[in-house]
Design an enzyme around this catalytic site. Structure first.
Site, mmCIF file in Angstrom:
data_model
loop_
_atom_site.group_PDB
_atom_site.id
_atom_site.type_symbol
_atom_site.label_atom_id
_atom_site.label_comp_id
_atom_site.label_asym_id
_atom_site.label_seq_id
_atom_site.Cartn_x
_atom_site.Cartn_y
_atom_site.Cartn_z
ATOM 1 N N TYR A 1 0.777 -0.995 -0.248
ATOM 2 C CA TYR A 1 0.299 -0.024 -0.026
ATOM 3 C C TYR A 1 0.926 1.579 -0.260
ATOM 4 C CZ TYR A 1 -4.006 -2.729 0.629
ATOM 5 O OH TYR A 1 -4.670 -4.148 0.344
ATOM 6 N N PHE B 1 -10.092 -4.210 10.548
ATOM 7 C CA PHE B 1 -11.412 -3.844 9.590
ATOM 8 C C PHE B 1 -10.907 -4.305 8.698
ATOM 9 C CE2 PHE B 1 -9.512 0.460 9.946
ATOM 10 C CZ PHE B 1 -8.712 0.433 9.298
#
Length: 414
Positions: free
Chosen positions: A126, A414
């Site tokens: 990322y 999450f």
């Protein structure tokens, strides 16, 4: 022909969920209940899929949802939280993730999100999309007999008390306690109703079945709930009937140091428990130092956790507070991205504006994300070649400005 990358239709949700399960190595079938629950809680305009042009099969997934992140000083900013990111092993290295990320980041900017956030399963992915590791976690394993705690401990001596509660009471008091903590601890993120429902077994997904937990709360002398813990334990005994059980903390919220101390001492006082695993805590958590012998708490995990991608530099830097009054001009390199530009940060006034003034520091969007919550050192990033000092002393000044007294903590996956 290249794959079709787009938001999914509701009729495609079952196939999309099957791809998510496959990507996360879960063999669980997708049930009608799974599909109904996901449809009820998800904005499908924020669920992206990549579809094979020959078969029409869903081969990659990405979803986002609205999240609030607490920043230093206690303000909350809006983030687009990324989750369910997968590419099937049959379709890797075809640019599908890059296309989904581009679509999601463009939509996030159009919505007016200040940040984008994620929990990275793999570290190398990322950074190239402008995300930087911004908050880390640590986990300790406590060797209970070595703690030095009085084995006769039967409760806090501060006027408060520990109460064992059922899951319904934990569900009732948890959101308020979490909200109080989130207003004070930077790095924490919002929890919606579905989070609490899944955590307390009100709802469950087939690939993540609910495991019942035990719960306890700490009440201060006035009766206010200031702490909550959820935990499970295994069932290991020797052939000589000696207990060797490990207790695993699934969630521990403490709004005060008194509550934190009382809950950890309580967990270490439970009969038959030889070891306590703390779950993911902040790297500067108090747990080890709350024990008479801190060496009884062995560090078993230390890793990056919450990653931050700054989308709106002016609003992001203007939202948080800073340790010292200063002025810094930052040149942010973000090729083709929304953070690109030169910004003047005036921490005394609490403002950030675009400027043409000469830059004090030059850095990429990922480095800015790492600095944003105060966990990373600008001097360290400078030594790593991720931040360039354009004015002597600017790196040390940036450390004084951005670093925080306590490290950020995000307890939520999450």
């Amino acid at each position: 022909m290249s794959a079709d990358v787009r938001p999914i239709a509701e009729s495609e949700l079952p196939a999309w969920l099957r791809t998510v399960n496959t990507g996360f190595l879960a063999a669980s079938p997708v049930t009608d209940s799974d599909v109904a629950q996901r449809a009820r809680y998800s904005d499908l305009t924020r669920a992206h899929g990549a579809f094979d042009p020959d078969t029409g099969a869903c081969v990659a997934t990405l979803r986002s949802f609205r999240q609030e992140v607490t920043v230093p000083g206690g303000a909350a900013v809006t983030s687009s939280a990324l989750t369910n990111v997968t590419v099937l092993p049959t379709h890797r290295r075809q640019g599908l993730l890059t296309r989904m990320m581009a679509a999601e980041l463009a939509a996030s900017v159009a919505r007016g999100d200040v940040l984008s956030t994620l929990i990275a399963a793999e570290y190398p992915i990322y950074g190239r999309y402008g995300y930087g590791p911004a908050a880390s976690v640590s986990e300790w394993e406590i060797d209970v007999p070595r703690t030095g705690l009085d084995p006769r401990w039967s409760g806090p001596g501060d006027g408060g008390r520990i109460e064992i509660v059922d899951v319904a009471e934990a569900r009732r008091v948890g959101p308020g306690l979490h909200g109080r903590m989130r207003s004070e601890r930077h790095g924490m993120v919002s929890r919606d109703q579905r989070w609490w429902n899944l955590t307390t077994g009100v709802e469950e997904m087939s690939f993540r079945p609910y495991r019942p937990k035990m719960h306890a709360v700490y009440r201060a002398a006035d009766g206010e709930v200031q702490g909550l813990v959820a935990y499970v334990a295994d069932d290991h005994w020797t052939d000589a009937k000696v207990p060797l059980n490990t207790l695993q903390v699934k969630q521990l919220l403490a709004a005060t140091p008194a509550a934190e101390r009382a809950l950890w001492h309580f967990l270490c006082s439970i009969d038959w428990v030889l070891k306590v695993r703390t779950g993911y805590r902040a790297p500067d958590d108090l747990v080890a130092r709350l024990l008479p012998d801190p060496r009884s708490a062995r560090l078993v995990t230390a890793a990056d956790f919450l990653w931050v991608r700054v989308l709106d530099v002016v609003r992001a830097l203007g939202a948080r507070t800073y340790a010292v009054p200063a002025t810094l001009v930052l040149e942010v390199a973000d090729p083709g991205g929304p953070a690109a530009g030169r910004y003047r940060l005036d921490t005394g006034k609490g403002t950030c504006t675009r400027t043409d003034e000469p830059a004090d520091l030059t850095l990429g969007a990922a480095a800015l994300g790492s600095l944003y919550l105060g966990d990373e050192s600008a001097v360290r990033l400078g030594a790593l070649g991720q931040v360039a000092e354009e004015r002597p002393g600017a790196l040390e000044l940036a450390d004084a400005v951005f670093r925080t007294a306590r490290r950020p903590w995000c307890p939520d996956l999450f």
